[in-house]
Design an enzyme around this catalytic site. Structure first.
Site, PDB file in Angstrom:
ATOM      1  CB  CYS A  86       4.962   0.175   0.461  1.00 31.48           C
ATOM      2  SG  CYS A  86       5.963  -1.234  -0.014  1.00 31.48           S
TER       3      CYS A  86
ATOM      4  CG  HIS B  56       4.132  -2.563  -5.339  1.00 28.94           C
ATOM      5  ND1 HIS B  56       3.796  -2.572  -6.661  1.00 28.94           N
ATOM      6  CD2 HIS B  56       3.013  -2.233  -4.662  1.00 28.94           C
ATOM      7  CE1 HIS B  56       2.508  -2.271  -6.799  1.00 28.94           C
ATOM      8  NE2 HIS B  56       2.017  -2.057  -5.595  1.00 28.94           N
TER       9      HIS B  56
ATOM     10  CG  ASP C  49      -0.224  -0.063   2.532  1.00 28.09           C
ATOM     11  OD1 ASP C  49       0.999   0.181   2.551  1.00 28.09           O
ATOM     12  OD2 ASP C  49      -0.869  -0.341   3.558  1.00 28.09           O
TER      13      ASP C  49
END
Length: 306
Positions: A88, A298, A85
């Protein structure tokens, strides 16, 4: 069959039935616990790569080479996957700080972090901090100071607890109870965001008085962060909600928490930007944390084993 034998047979069947139910229940709880972990257990780095990057496409070949370089050259043998999310980066950094037992930043010895909201509001006249947003929860108005104090208190207490644990195995086990509680996690990340804001305010007020890291000059040259208020409104408030950290904020995060952040960007393998270091003060005795990304969005935690 005698009565006693019949009773014993039924007791045995009942025992087997209960044992089977308990086994299924245990597996169910284990799966639920594992699925709720925002930072996973260590997995073999090359094994993870082999599962994810199969095939003969150029991208797959490049990724496999990048992972092999991490394994052989940088001694990264394992990987922890991090929930993807917009918290992160903060999650991956804080997990490493806690699991390594890294102490609180040195500046907290002379500054009470719990009093920062009142200090900024009443002593430094930053009444605009009441417009601070807690991730997706925006503009809490008069309740802002109270919420910030709770977040800072949670961060300080957890950080002090982890830094006092001497055994690494015990610290990692303790992490499994923190990084499964979403409410607790969000308090920690919002506290870190506010500490970043505090450092921006301090830097802005001392731009002409002290020698500050070079990134602050670039930081305040951006139209969207000419001063602390514009930085909060245009950047900081959206972290955790609509976006994660940008490159300038990586420098700010490392400076605020006094850690050296190294990011391995696998999509930029064989280029100068494959390995990014977010620190401008290599002479400082800072602890190091590392991130791994395949797409600049990510981030995961590479684990070094020598």
């Amino acid at each position: 069959m005698s009565l006693l034998a019949t009773v014993l047979w039924y007791c045995r069947q009942l025992y087997l039935c209960i044992a089977q139910l308990l086994k299924r229940w245990s597996r169910c709880l284990q799966r639920k616990f594992t699925n709720n972990q925002s930072v996973s257990a260590e997995v073999d780095l090359l094994g993870y790569c082999a599962k994810k990057w199969k095939g003969d496409t150029e991208q797959a070949k490049q990724m496999r080479k990048a992972y092999e370089e991490l394994f052989w050259k940088h001694h990264m043998k394992y990987l922890r996957q991090v929930k993807g999310d917009n918290y992160c980066v903060l999650r991956a950094i804080l997990f490493q700080i806690f699991s390594q037992g890294i102490p609180l930043p040195s500046w907290t010895k002379t500054t009470d972090v719990l009093k920062l909201p009142e200090k900024l509001l009443y002593s430094q006249g930053c009444n605009w901090i009441e417009q601070y947003s807690f991730g997706s929860e925006r503009y809490t108005g008069g309740n802002t100071l109270g919420k910030l104090r709770k977040c800072l208190e949670t961060l300080k207490n957890q950080w002090m607890e982890f830094s006092s644990i001497k055994d690494q195995y015990e610290r990692e086990n303790r992490c499994s109870t923190v990084f499964i509680d979403e409410t607790l996690e969000h308090k920690l990340y919002e506290a870190i965001k506010f500490i970043m804001l505090y450092q921006v305010i301090e830097a802005y007020e001392h731009m002409n008085k002290e020698c500050l890291p070079q990134f602050f000059n670039l930081f305040f040259m951006r139209d969207s962060s000419l001063d602390p208020l514009s930085y909060m409104m245009n950047h900081l408030n959206s972290i955790g909600d609509r976006r994660s950290l940008d490159e300038m904020e990586m420098f700010l995060l490392g400076y605020s928490l006094e850690v050296k952040i190294t990011v391995y960007n696998l999509s930029k393998f064989n280029s100068k930007t494959f390995q990014g270091r977010y620190t401008e003060e290599p002479q400082r005795d800072c602890h190091e944390v590392s991130l791994l990304t395949e797409d600049d969005r990510h981030y995961h935690i590479p684990v070094v084993k020598i």
